[in-house]
Design a protein around this motif. Structure first.
Motif, PDB file in Angstrom:
ATOM      1  N   VAL A   1       0.843  -1.201   0.000  1.00  0.00           N
ATOM      2  CA  VAL A   1       0.000   0.000   0.000  1.00  0.00           C
ATOM      3  C   VAL A   1       0.876   1.248   0.000  1.00  0.00           C
ATOM      4  CG1 VAL A   1      -1.894  -1.133   1.230  1.00  0.00           C
ATOM      5  CG2 VAL A   1      -0.112   0.059   2.532  1.00  0.00           C
TER       6      VAL A   1
ATOM      7  N   SER B   1       0.624   6.861   2.507  1.00  0.00           N
ATOM      8  CA  SER B   1      -0.356   7.886   2.893  1.00  0.00           C
ATOM      9  C   SER B   1      -1.577   7.306   3.586  1.00  0.00           C
ATOM     10  CB  SER B   1      -0.800   8.683   1.661  1.00  0.00           C
ATOM     11  OG  SER B   1      -1.456   7.837   0.732  1.00  0.00           O
ATOM     12  N   LEU B   2      -1.837   6.011   3.397  1.00  0.00           N
ATOM     13  CA  LEU B   2      -2.991   5.404   4.061  1.00  0.00           C
ATOM     14  C   LEU B   2      -2.776   5.268   5.561  1.00  0.00           C
ATOM     15  CD1 LEU B   2      -4.073   2.512   1.644  1.00  0.00           C
ATOM     16  CD2 LEU B   2      -4.746   4.915   1.634  1.00  0.00           C
TER      17      LEU B   2
ATOM     18  N   LEU C   1      -5.999  -2.195   6.758  1.00  0.00           N
ATOM     19  CA  LEU C   1      -6.419  -1.826   5.402  1.00  0.00           C
ATOM     20  C   LEU C   1      -7.899  -2.120   5.206  1.00  0.00           C
ATOM     21  CD1 LEU C   1      -5.928  -1.012   2.434  1.00  0.00           C
ATOM     22  CD2 LEU C   1      -5.236  -3.384   2.003  1.00  0.00           C
TER      23      LEU C   1
ATOM     24  N   TYR D   1      -9.899   0.444   7.047  1.00  0.00           N
ATOM     25  CA  TYR D   1      -9.813   1.720   6.317  1.00  0.00           C
ATOM     26  C   TYR D   1     -10.796   1.707   5.150  1.00  0.00           C
ATOM     27  CZ  TYR D   1      -7.553   5.738   4.010  1.00  0.00           C
ATOM     28  OH  TYR D   1      -7.296   6.964   3.428  1.00  0.00           O
TER      29      TYR D   1
ATOM     30  N   LEU E   1     -10.896   3.920  -2.228  1.00  0.00           N
ATOM     31  CA  LEU E   1      -9.619   3.263  -2.490  1.00  0.00           C
ATOM     32  C   LEU E   1      -9.596   2.632  -3.868  1.00  0.00           C
ATOM     33  CD1 LEU E   1      -8.625   1.461   0.838  1.00  0.00           C
ATOM     34  CD2 LEU E   1      -7.736   3.574  -0.119  1.00  0.00           C
TER      35      LEU E   1
ATOM     36  N   GLN F   1      -3.677   3.189  -4.545  1.00  0.00           N
ATOM     37  CA  GLN F   1      -3.263   3.040  -3.149  1.00  0.00           C
ATOM     38  C   GLN F   1      -2.870   1.618  -2.761  1.00  0.00           C
ATOM     39  OE1 GLN F   1      -6.614   4.650  -3.673  1.00  0.00           O
ATOM     40  NE2 GLN F   1      -5.279   6.379  -4.165  1.00  0.00           N
TER      41      GLN F   1
END
Length: 272
Positions: A78, A81-82, A90, A93, A101, A148
């Motif tokens: 990934v 920035s995540l 993940l 998120y 995403l 991403q």
């Protein structure tokens, strides 16, 4: 090179690109079953393409499996920035930011595309697919933050992982890979028990090839991929030498076709 040495005659690599491997597969299916033609195939060509386009070959009827020579280990990565460090983070998120995403791949119907569609379905999330014309441009856009997420072959992205430009979350193998030390499995990282994705490279021959020839080639290719120098070269390229029996590859093709048909239908995968 090693085949030439073992067999005492020149073995030529005839690269037939195009149509996602279908051109090479169709040529092999129509070749004389005399033991002189092999194809180095992948699950994408043999178990996914038949459900994506009109192909002029039947995987189970037109080919004799020889051996799955090696596995191309993938890795889930990934953009930093995540702010996520695990597969579980993940997934959380993605669930709290539906539709925000994107994941890249090396093309529609490619192994990297299928791996992420499997991850989407296993995790109950819906990241949007952005196909590229190859693994390198997909990795470049991940580094740039245009997409991403990626699940793609180790050699393409590990240099970026080493520099911290992207973050590795896990490998979709049954156990951690020696090619990615310190990185857990996706099953562990994402709390998705049993999650695996295999992208092997294997040899097939025309279906009417005498079984004695198929078994001889199985034995010799398996021996070659396990020799120390070939093994070292494959590992350097991100490939894990395996080798298999004819029966193991046959079973893998049968399972792959069943899973491929279901995944293509459920994920609405197309070549467009």
């Amino acid at each position: 090179q090693k085949m030439t040495e073992h067999w005492g005659q020149q073995v030529l690599a005839d690269n037939r690109g195009g149509a996602g491997g279908n051109i090479a597969a169709e040529m092999t299916a129509r070749a004389a079953p005399d033991g002189y033609t092999l194809m180095l195939g992948t699950p994408g060509i043999l178990t996914i393409n038949p459900f994506l386009s009109e192909v002029r070959f039947d995987t189970l009827k037109d080919f004799s499996p020889v051996t799955m020579a090696s596995n191309l280990t993938s890795i889930l990565v990934v953009h930093p920035s995540l702010g996520v460090k695990t597969g579980k983070e993940l997934i959380q998120y993605a669930k709290t930011r539906p539709g925000q995403l994107n994941f890249g791949s090396s093309g529609n119907g490619s192994g990297s595309h299928l791996a992420m569609e499997m991850f989407n379905r296993a995790a109950g999330i819906s990241m949007r697919h952005i196909p590229y014309k190859g693994a390198a441009p997909a990795a470049s856009d991940l580094v740039a933050g245009t997409v991403q997420v990626l699940m793609i072959g180790l050699p393409t992205v590990m240099p970026h992982v080493a520099t911290g430009r992207i973050i590795a979350l896990g490998v979709p193998t049954p156990s951690p890979s020696a090619l990615a030390p310190g990185i857990p499995t996706v099953a562990e990282s994402a709390a998705l028990p049993g999650f695996e994705f295999s992208n092997w490279l294997g040899f097939v021959m025309p279906s009417a090839t005498p079984r004695s020839l198929v078994l001889r080639l199985n034995n010799e290719i398996n021996t070659i991929v396990r020799t120390p120098d070939v093994r070292a070269q494959l590992l350097k390229a991100g490939l894990e030498p395996t080798g298999s029996t004819v029966e193991e590859m046959q079973a893998s093709l049968e399972i792959g076709l069943k899973n491929g048909a279901r995944l293509v239908k459920e994920a609405k995968i197309t070549l467009d």
